[in-house]
Structure formats: structure tokens, C-alpha cells
Design a protein around this motif. Sequence first.
Motif, PDB file in Angstrom:
ATOM      1  N   GLY A  78      10.244  56.153   7.124  1.00 28.45           N
ATOM      2  CA  GLY A  78      11.113  57.318   7.189  1.00 28.45           C
ATOM      3  C   GLY A  78      11.441  57.732   5.763  1.00 28.45           C
ATOM      4  N   VAL A  79      10.792  58.772   5.280  1.00 26.89           N
ATOM      5  CA  VAL A  79      10.909  59.165   3.871  1.00 26.89           C
ATOM      6  C   VAL A  79      12.024  60.186   3.712  1.00 26.89           C
ATOM      7  CG1 VAL A  79       9.695  60.123   1.880  1.00 26.89           C
ATOM      8  CG2 VAL A  79       8.459  58.675   3.529  1.00 26.89           C
ATOM      9  N   PHE A  80      13.008  59.854   2.878  1.00 20.94           N
ATOM     10  CA  PHE A  80      14.143  60.735   2.585  1.00 20.94           C
ATOM     11  C   PHE A  80      14.253  60.875   1.068  1.00 20.94           C
ATOM     12  CE2 PHE A  80      15.075  58.660   6.589  1.00 20.94           C
ATOM     13  CZ  PHE A  80      15.610  59.654   7.384  1.00 20.94           C
ATOM     14  N   LEU A  81      13.565  61.832   0.493  1.00 13.54           N
ATOM     15  CA  LEU A  81      13.597  62.058  -0.949  1.00 13.54           C
ATOM     16  C   LEU A  81      14.536  63.219  -1.266  1.00 13.54           C
ATOM     17  CD1 LEU A  81       9.770  61.716  -1.617  1.00 13.54           C
ATOM     18  CD2 LEU A  81      11.546  60.009  -2.081  1.00 13.54           C
ATOM     19  N   PRO A  82      14.998  63.332  -2.508  1.00 12.82           N
ATOM     20  CA  PRO A  82      15.858  64.474  -2.870  1.00 12.82           C
ATOM     21  C   PRO A  82      15.179  65.792  -2.518  1.00 12.82           C
ATOM     22  CG  PRO A  82      15.823  62.855  -4.631  1.00 12.82           C
ATOM     23  CD  PRO A  82      14.791  62.412  -3.640  1.00 12.82           C
ATOM     24  N   ARG A  83      15.956  66.717  -2.015  1.00 11.53           N
ATOM     25  CA  ARG A  83      15.401  68.007  -1.599  1.00 11.53           C
ATOM     26  C   ARG A  83      14.690  68.680  -2.765  1.00 11.53           C
ATOM     27  NH1 ARG A  83      16.383  69.298   3.408  1.00 11.53           N
ATOM     28  NH2 ARG A  83      18.170  68.425   4.520  1.00 11.53           N
ATOM     29  N   GLY A  84      13.546  69.251  -2.462  1.00 13.67           N
ATOM     30  CA  GLY A  84      12.748  69.902  -3.494  1.00 13.67           C
ATOM     31  C   GLY A  84      11.693  69.001  -4.099  1.00 13.67           C
ATOM     32  N   THR A  85      11.723  67.693  -3.759  1.00 16.59           N
ATOM     33  CA  THR A  85      10.723  66.768  -4.284  1.00 16.59           C
ATOM     34  C   THR A  85       9.366  67.052  -3.671  1.00 16.59           C
ATOM     35  OG1 THR A  85      12.379  65.022  -4.569  1.00 16.59           O
ATOM     36  CG2 THR A  85      10.075  64.335  -4.511  1.00 16.59           C
ATOM     37  N   VAL A  86       8.339  67.077  -4.511  1.00 17.92           N
ATOM     38  CA  VAL A  86       6.958  67.228  -4.052  1.00 17.92           C
ATOM     39  C   VAL A  86       6.233  65.925  -4.340  1.00 17.92           C
ATOM     40  CG1 VAL A  86       4.775  68.431  -4.439  1.00 17.92           C
ATOM     41  CG2 VAL A  86       6.920  69.719  -4.415  1.00 17.92           C
ATOM     42  N   VAL A  87       5.565  65.389  -3.332  1.00 11.21           N
ATOM     43  CA  VAL A  87       4.850  64.125  -3.473  1.00 11.21           C
ATOM     44  C   VAL A  87       3.394  64.419  -3.823  1.00 11.21           C
ATOM     45  CG1 VAL A  87       4.208  61.972  -2.333  1.00 11.21           C
ATOM     46  CG2 VAL A  87       6.383  63.093  -1.758  1.00 11.21           C
ATOM     47  N   ARG A  88       2.900  63.728  -4.854  1.00  8.48           N
ATOM     48  CA  ARG A  88       1.533  63.931  -5.316  1.00  8.48           C
ATOM     49  C   ARG A  88       0.694  62.673  -5.082  1.00  8.48           C
ATOM     50  NH1 ARG A  88       0.384  69.317  -6.435  1.00  8.48           N
ATOM     51  NH2 ARG A  88       2.222  70.292  -7.368  1.00  8.48           N
ATOM     52  N   GLY A  89      -0.609  62.870  -4.949  1.00 10.30           N
ATOM     53  CA  GLY A  89      -1.499  61.735  -4.876  1.00 10.30           C
ATOM     54  C   GLY A  89      -1.354  60.892  -6.137  1.00 10.30           C
TER      55      GLY A  89
END
Length: 227
Positions: A78-89
Motif C-alpha cells: 500500500g504505497v502512500f507517498l507525498p502528493r505530487g510524487t512521481v515514481v521512476r524506474g
Amino acid sequence: MAFQSANLSAGTVLTRQLLHEFDPVTFDSCLLTVSKLISQGAGLAPVLLKRAATVELDWDVRQKSRFDAQDSSGRRLGVFLPRGTVVRGGDVLVAADGSLVRVLAAPQAVLRITACAQHGTAFDLVRAAYHLGNRHVPIELRPDHLKIEPDHVLADMLRAMHLTVAEVQQAFEPEGGAYASGHGHGHGHSHGHGHDHGHGHDHAHSHGPAHQHGHSHGLGEPPGSQQ
């Protein structure tokens, strides 16, 4: 509980939604919470990255800051990152139990755009990026090609500009924008320059009539390309 589920069938997603509705405590206890991201695994020993579990995510999921996924060990995240975070390879997720999960950019349907091998030039890609940018299309920029998500109208436009457009299955890492927070290019280099940019001369200058540009958003040349 607003999750984007990765690599799950529609039936599985619906089942999980129903389970959460009728027994949220049991459902949430099955999730391994992730709330921290290390950009490109910076500072982590290679041996730790090699041993880490992986999770393969396409761009539709990675551009969200909250989503549900399953890693290579079979654990539900269950991924809860700060809003606006973009996850990259190449990024590394840190779970609540301290374990690491390395993110892989999943291959997905994209349009790969290249200059015509017989008659094209590198400038053709610059021109294509200009027109796609005018349409606010997410673009992955590479020295020898561009990538966009499938769009038959844009594909026809690009082919009319004498570019080669191929439908392929590849990872998609679009630009994040000049003012995007975090890392926007999918590679983790730093621009920490030690010199001072406070120049003593004044940049305020006036453009005469010759510098007035007529901004056209059609398929003509970009402003400044005509002499």
C-alpha cells in the motif's frame, strides 16, 4: 481508500474493493505500507539493491502518489507517498518493515518517433517536440527519438511531418517539466554547482520591432526558424 491497483485484473480489483468495504480492518492489515522513496536508490549499496524485491509498474501507476501493487516476493504494498510524487524506474521504495523494493518501469504501448532515415535530420525531432509540447502531451525525450502514449491523431500528424512513427512495447519515462518537484528525467544526476550565478551586469534590455514574434500553433515552423 483510493488506490490505483497495479498488475491486477478487474475482477481482483473489484473483489478487493468489496473486501475493504465489508472488513476494512482485516483488509488493511494485509497491506505492507510504503511511505518513503529513495530516488534512484541514491546512497544504497549495490548488494542491497541486488537483493531487494522488485515491483514492475507502468507510467499510469507511477505518476500517482497512492496505489496498491504486488512485489516480486508476492507481498501486497500500500504505497502512500507525498502528493505530487512521481515514481521512476530505478527508484527504491522503503516499506514500513524497513525492506526495500526496487521499481522497474514496465514495458507498455508507446509510439516511438524517429527522424526519417533517408531524408530526415535531428531538427525534425525538435520540431516534433515543439508541436507535441503545444498540445501538452507527455513526452519522453531522447537524443535520437521521442516517445508518447498511443494517439492515432498525433501519429497521423507526425507522419505528415515526415517522421517515422512505430508502435512498440517499451518503458515510458516522460519529462516531468522544468518546475516539477523531485526528479523528472528518470536519471539521478545532480546539478549542484559551486559557483555563484549572481552576475553583476544588468540583463534588462529592450527588443525592437524586429524581435516581435507571431506565435502560430499550426504545423508551420517554430518561431525564430525563419530568417
